[in-house]
Design a protein around this motif. Sequence first.
Motif, mmCIF file in Angstrom:
data_model
loop_
_atom_site.group_PDB
_atom_site.id
_atom_site.type_symbol
_atom_site.label_atom_id
_atom_site.label_comp_id
_atom_site.label_asym_id
_atom_site.label_seq_id
_atom_site.Cartn_x
_atom_site.Cartn_y
_atom_site.Cartn_z
ATOM 1 N N ARG A 709 52.683 44.543 39.613
ATOM 2 C CA ARG A 709 52.392 45.977 39.702
ATOM 3 C C ARG A 709 52.747 46.536 41.074
ATOM 4 N N PHE A 712 56.442 47.093 40.935
ATOM 5 C CA PHE A 712 56.735 48.316 40.178
ATOM 6 C C PHE A 712 56.473 49.560 41.023
ATOM 7 N N ASP A 751 62.718 54.845 31.240
ATOM 8 C CA ASP A 751 62.616 53.406 31.057
ATOM 9 C C ASP A 751 63.243 52.956 29.743
ATOM 10 N N THR A 825 51.035 53.418 34.301
ATOM 11 C CA THR A 825 52.159 53.734 33.423
ATOM 12 C C THR A 825 52.408 55.227 33.328
ATOM 13 N N ARG A 902 58.639 50.439 30.079
ATOM 14 C CA ARG A 902 57.269 50.192 30.527
ATOM 15 C C ARG A 902 56.398 51.432 30.404
ATOM 16 N N SER A 903 56.894 52.576 30.828
ATOM 17 C CA SER A 903 56.037 53.762 30.919
ATOM 18 C C SER A 903 56.362 54.760 29.828
ATOM 19 N N VAL A 933 52.406 45.778 31.761
ATOM 20 C CA VAL A 933 53.573 45.823 30.878
ATOM 21 C C VAL A 933 53.674 47.106 30.069
ATOM 22 N N GLY A 934 52.677 47.965 30.049
ATOM 23 C CA GLY A 934 52.766 49.203 29.297
ATOM 24 C C GLY A 934 52.268 49.067 27.869
ATOM 25 N N THR A 937 54.636 46.847 24.928
ATOM 26 C CA THR A 937 54.569 45.400 25.116
ATOM 27 C C THR A 937 53.147 44.896 24.952
ATOM 28 N N VAL A 951 60.540 43.984 29.844
ATOM 29 C CA VAL A 951 59.961 45.302 30.111
ATOM 30 C C VAL A 951 60.748 45.942 31.255
ATOM 31 N N GLN A 953 61.624 49.120 33.941
ATOM 32 C CA GLN A 953 61.200 50.320 34.660
ATOM 33 C C GLN A 953 62.387 50.836 35.449
#
Length: 961
Positions: A709, A712, A751, A825, A902-903, A933-934, A937, A951, A953
């Motif tokens: 995270r 990300f 994404d 996310t 992911r988002s 992972v959103g 997923t 996944v 992003q």
Amino acid sequence: MPQFSAAVLAIARRVIHRRAAAEQASPTRPSLLVSVQTDVTRRLKGGLLNGQDPTAVNTADPLRLWIVQVGVIVLTTQLLGLALRKIKQPKVIAEVLAGILLGPTAFGRIPGFTEHIFPVDSRPFLSLVANIGLCLFLFLVGLEIDASVIKRNARLSVTVALAGMCLPFGLGAALSVPLYHIFIDQSVKFTNFMLFTGVAYSITAFPVLCRILTELKILDTTVGIVVLSAGVGNDIVGWTLLALSVALVNAGSGLMALWILLVCVGWTLFMLFFMKRVLYWLARRTGSTRDGPSMFFMTVTMLLVFGSAFFTDIIGVHAIFGAFLAGLIVPRDGGLAITLTEKLEDMVSIIFLPLYFMLSGLSTDLGLLNNGITWAFTIAICSLSYFGKFTGCTVAARVAGFNWREASTIGSLMSCKGLVELIVLNVGLSAGILSQRVFSMFVLEALVLTFMTTPAVVLLYPPELRVRASATGANFASADVQGTAEDNDPRLDGPSTARTDDKKSRFTVVLDKIEHLPGMMAITQLILPPPPPYSEHTLSIQSSAELDGKDVPPPPPIPPVSIDAIRLIELSDRTSAVMRGSNIEALTATDPLLDIFTTFGALHGAPVSSSLSIVPFDDLGATVAEQAQRTEAHLILVPWLPPHHSLGAHESHPHHAPHSSAQQATMATPLPTPRVTSHMQNPFEALFRATAAGAEERDASISHSHFVRALFASSRTDVALFVDRHTPGGVAKVSHGGTYRLLVPFFGGPDDRLALDFAVQLCANPKICATVVRVSKADVVVGGAGLGAGAGDKLPAYGEDDRKHAGDLHQHQNTTTIASVFPDTVYGHATTQTRLQSETADNIAWARYTQPTDPALSPALARMEFVEEAAPAPLHAVLERARKMSDAAVEEHSRLLVLAGRSRRFAVENHHAELKTITEEYGGVGGEVKRTVGDVTTALVVSGCQANVIVFQAALTPESE
């Protein structure tokens, strides 16, 4: 003056005298059994239950009070360390502050505290243990020093080291004149006081310096390499000067001082030239350089450490110098010095060193700084000490070719004092050269200068201005290498960084643990370009043409792919971690993960460059992001293993809702129901992180999720997280024939568009085919045959139970607020304009591949199927399709791979309510999974789908955040 040997002999005499007195007092010597019974009875009568004070001084049995003292010291040190770690201060600050607080400055002013916890009669035992620990610490310092660092960078480091010692020594000698006449007893020789003042000014704390360089991630810069080399030389010269000063103090005359120095020099030469070879022969004979130190080698080494310390102590030089020599002669081959450090450092850093600083704190009374003249001299001591080090090293670095900003950074780093100066001050105090007031003044100076080092370096040398050393290592010829490090980096060789299409050719692969290696190999094999088609007819034509002397046309060019593998190692509080950080080159060359992955790349014809970073846990994500920007990578590939749970396909779950009859009819095999328990976030996980030995697998996965995270959140490069859904030793991670079926659920947003583009790139490989499903939410028509417009015959069959479930879901979703969406996310507030722009971009991306105009995309698109599907429960539709494709892949001996965004950035639909329903169906899941992972997923993981997932992003930019 010989503190170490004197303490040992004093305690031995006390024990022998007490035993002799006991024998003379009794007319008949009792038997051993009677003595033991008498001693046990005495202990029981004097216990806590009998009303005796457990902190009472008992020289015959000092263990009880010693345990109380250790508990108080260690607890105070650790609590201060936790607080100071947040502002990136070294641990030595906490140890010094703990000693000062427990001394007469603070807690000592509490009535009865010193008399009960640190009484005067108990201090000899405390001092003995502290001095034993000090000898072991100096042995570790000797292990930490690598003379080869000076040899590689002698031209720059020697200049900086000498300038950083001569000017401070001169300023310290000049300041010692007024200090001597105002604060020092005139019975003390001025020469001795001047020597100790000059040594205290010129010293640099090499162990603390190494940790600061590692934590600030400047160890591999030109500045860090010069500072490290200069620090090694400064440390060696500093300890030599300290030995000289102690020898002059202990000598009664000049002739005796000469004898002491000659004997010390002789012992040093004996250790460096004879015992070093003996120890090297013994290490190779016992296999210690290959398999780590054996028990016999450890025994001989410990005897040598204390034997050398005892010898230098009895000849009039402090015991720490002998222990330091023993550390210098230990072989460095095979990481033997690092392994030895690992075996000793915990006990030394947790128990012994805090005890030593406690003794310093008992001698430090800041309350003595109670008048103007004292504070004036204290400020002068701090100012001149920093000015001398900073000016000398800065000017020397500037003359060597560094710019002013880098030169001033070198000067600030070399001003770090730390515990080395405190050791010098304690030696001077125990010798009677320093008064308690002057000692307190210098302790405050060491504390202030050490505290200033990290903020000053962060201010003077920010990350964007740092120049990394060239790939050939630290052996650069000149400091004028600015701007050439990246130009000479082989990782940047290859295709131009200008992007002419959406294909990604530069990848940064993260290697964290050995269990992540198979997954990274699998995804790396996917991104490699396919080999040219092999044909016996073509081969025969080429062979004939070569025999006839004709020109053979070259094969069509294959798009080049470059891979940069970065190995991450967490920087702990241990000295061995810092030693590894100062030896990055050797560690990179011998790291097994990098070796395996580099070999894998060579076997597949892919150039793989490797690098290794040892950084604190909180900086792991930022380190990967910086590495990707530095190498201009197009995509970061990072592994993640979700928590594995026991699967039971036929076991019921209390929250598992039964499938409808239509679903059961279409399911060849029931979906496995994982036994997943929700994990509640522990607010203390940041302090007591679950990466220690013996931690549960789930906790280790949560710890890794924090790193993912953080990556990300900080990455300005596209990121692909490979979610490996297979347990070690279970189903094969790759298919038999290397074929893959891809599923791309396309909901929209940056994404998902990235996932779609990457799927097209992968399908250029003839062994990979894909199904792209553009899923949209359809309104429920109660009592009708269809569930949404535009779905056609591609909609799965739903029954009445599903319609009722979708209606409840729709009602629930209307009441959902934005606050219920997972923060990790969601990126900024999506306005109507941004959503329209995102939808337009989605339509353009979809039309680009469903209605292609570029002939170059034809081979890949021929292996792709595009489907538009409307469903009242979009996530359920994706799960159903994933299950069917997984069954089909098993029959075809291939593997299913899901590519998901992911988002839900800039998207209209909110999956939170449906995801909550899925977790109620199949069981709960930890919040770390959702935030990592959103939504899409998470639904796949919760449902027990065993397909691997990538996944995506898209790169974060200031405009998109």
